[in-house]
Design a protein around this motif. Sequence first.
Motif, short mmCIF file in Angstrom:
data_model
loop_
_atom_site.label_atom_id
_atom_site.label_comp_id
_atom_site.label_asym_id
_atom_site.label_seq_id
_atom_site.Cartn_x
_atom_site.Cartn_y
_atom_site.Cartn_z
N ASN A 38 -40.30 62.68 16.18
CA ASN A 38 -39.51 62.25 15.06
C ASN A 38 -39.95 60.86 14.61
OD1 ASN A 38 -36.91 60.90 13.84
ND2 ASN A 38 -36.58 63.10 13.74
N TRP A 39 -39.80 60.56 13.33
CA TRP A 39 -40.30 59.30 12.79
C TRP A 39 -39.66 58.08 13.46
CZ3 TRP A 39 -37.42 55.50 10.48
CH2 TRP A 39 -36.13 55.84 10.02
N GLU A 40 -38.37 58.19 13.85
CA GLU A 40 -37.72 57.05 14.52
C GLU A 40 -38.38 56.75 15.86
OE1 GLU A 40 -33.96 59.01 12.53
OE2 GLU A 40 -35.88 59.69 13.35
N ASN A 41 -38.68 57.81 16.62
CA ASN A 41 -39.31 57.62 17.93
C ASN A 41 -40.72 57.05 17.79
OD1 ASN A 41 -37.67 60.63 18.56
ND2 ASN A 41 -37.12 58.76 19.62
N ALA A 42 -41.47 57.53 16.78
CA ALA A 42 -42.81 57.02 16.56
C ALA A 42 -42.76 55.54 16.17
CB ALA A 42 -43.50 57.83 15.47
N LEU A 43 -41.80 55.16 15.34
CA LEU A 43 -41.66 53.76 14.95
C LEU A 43 -41.36 52.88 16.16
CD1 LEU A 43 -41.42 51.52 12.80
CD2 LEU A 43 -39.01 52.17 12.55
N GLN A 44 -40.50 53.34 17.04
CA GLN A 44 -40.19 52.59 18.25
C GLN A 44 -41.43 52.38 19.10
OE1 GLN A 44 -37.12 54.99 20.02
NE2 GLN A 44 -35.60 54.45 18.48
N GLY B 247 -41.82 63.91 12.46
CA GLY B 247 -40.67 64.74 12.13
C GLY B 247 -39.57 63.97 11.43
N GLY B 248 -38.68 64.73 10.79
CA GLY B 248 -37.54 64.13 10.12
C GLY B 248 -37.89 63.52 8.78
N GLU B 249 -36.91 62.91 8.15
CA GLU B 249 -37.12 62.29 6.85
C GLU B 249 -36.14 61.15 6.67
OE1 GLU B 249 -34.74 64.73 3.59
OE2 GLU B 249 -36.06 66.07 4.74
N THR B 250 -36.47 60.25 5.76
CA THR B 250 -35.60 59.12 5.44
C THR B 250 -36.01 58.58 4.08
OG1 THR B 250 -34.72 57.01 6.28
CG2 THR B 250 -37.08 57.37 6.53
N SER B 251 -35.31 57.57 3.62
CA SER B 251 -35.68 56.87 2.39
C SER B 251 -36.43 55.60 2.76
CB SER B 251 -34.43 56.51 1.58
OG SER B 251 -33.66 55.53 2.27
N TRP B 252 -37.03 54.95 1.76
CA TRP B 252 -37.68 53.67 2.04
C TRP B 252 -36.67 52.66 2.58
CZ3 TRP B 252 -42.60 53.83 2.61
CH2 TRP B 252 -43.41 54.66 1.82
N TYR B 253 -35.46 52.70 2.05
CA TYR B 253 -34.41 51.80 2.55
C TYR B 253 -34.07 52.12 4.00
CZ TYR B 253 -29.78 49.69 3.09
OH TYR B 253 -28.69 48.98 3.55
N GLY B 254 -33.94 53.41 4.31
CA GLY B 254 -33.65 53.80 5.69
C GLY B 254 -34.77 53.41 6.63
#
Length: 300
Positions: A285-291, A221-228
């Motif tokens: 969400n992508w942040e949670n998956a990354l964690q 879920g969610g979205e970001t840039s490569w920099y983000g």
Amino acid sequence: MKILLIGREGQIAWELQRSLACLGDVVALDRRSPALPVDLADPDSLRKAANTVQPQVIVNAGAYTAVDLAEQEETLAFQINGTAPGVLAEAARTIGAALVHYSTDYVFPGDGLSPYTEDDLTGPSSVYGRSKLQGELAIAQTGCAHLILRTAWVYGGRGQNFLLTMLRLMRERDSLQIVDDQRGSPSWSRMLAESTALLLARCGNYERLVEASGIYHLTCGGETSWYGFAQAIRAEAIARGLLPPDCARLEPIPSSAYPRPARRPSYSALSNQKLAQAFDIRLPNWENALQLCLSDMATA
């Protein structure tokens, strides 16, 4: 259930070998398989694998993924991404199996302002994107039971991907310039594999797979840039001891400052509502998956 998995060492394929095991017997094949080698550029090897294994489900986790090199190797890219999926779909239809196939956000033109749905018009701007779109069309034309899962920005603890590249470069360099005007949804390969297994489990049988046949978007879920994305990788990796606190500084740049042979979509976030409504599957969400991914890497 017997499952024929095309691919063994790729990011999603490696995770699928574990995730699909709960559903039955998984036969994973690739070009290095000694008894039954499978080459996506060789249609006869695909037909032979399907006829020999006689699976209920074929999962194609193999692809030509060198986006820039595809601009030079167009014929090979179309053989693997455009023709092979249709061959597998025809083989699946012949033996009464279903096909699960992974596609990409790069089938869209990238000029959107909100997450693309499955019904939005496609318009790929690269050889890679066009070859993947041809694969989607080839599958649908066979009339086999199929699930085409479009995903995006795949990363994980194995293979070649943005996460592992960033972790390496952040250790080696003092600063990094990262594109900040392309937006999408980073997706952990393990989440994609586990969601695929859950999707097949909820389909339950061949008849349900026939009813559910079509294209579904499958991303975190969610979205970001490569920099983000890079900023989040840096912060979370430092917190878990995977990077030193004084690792490379990050600087945002426009795509124009980092020209590539293949044009990337400026915006390619995907809507996952169809998958949620049909199967009640929602990725984190992508942040949670990354964690979760970095925590797994830190304790490996």
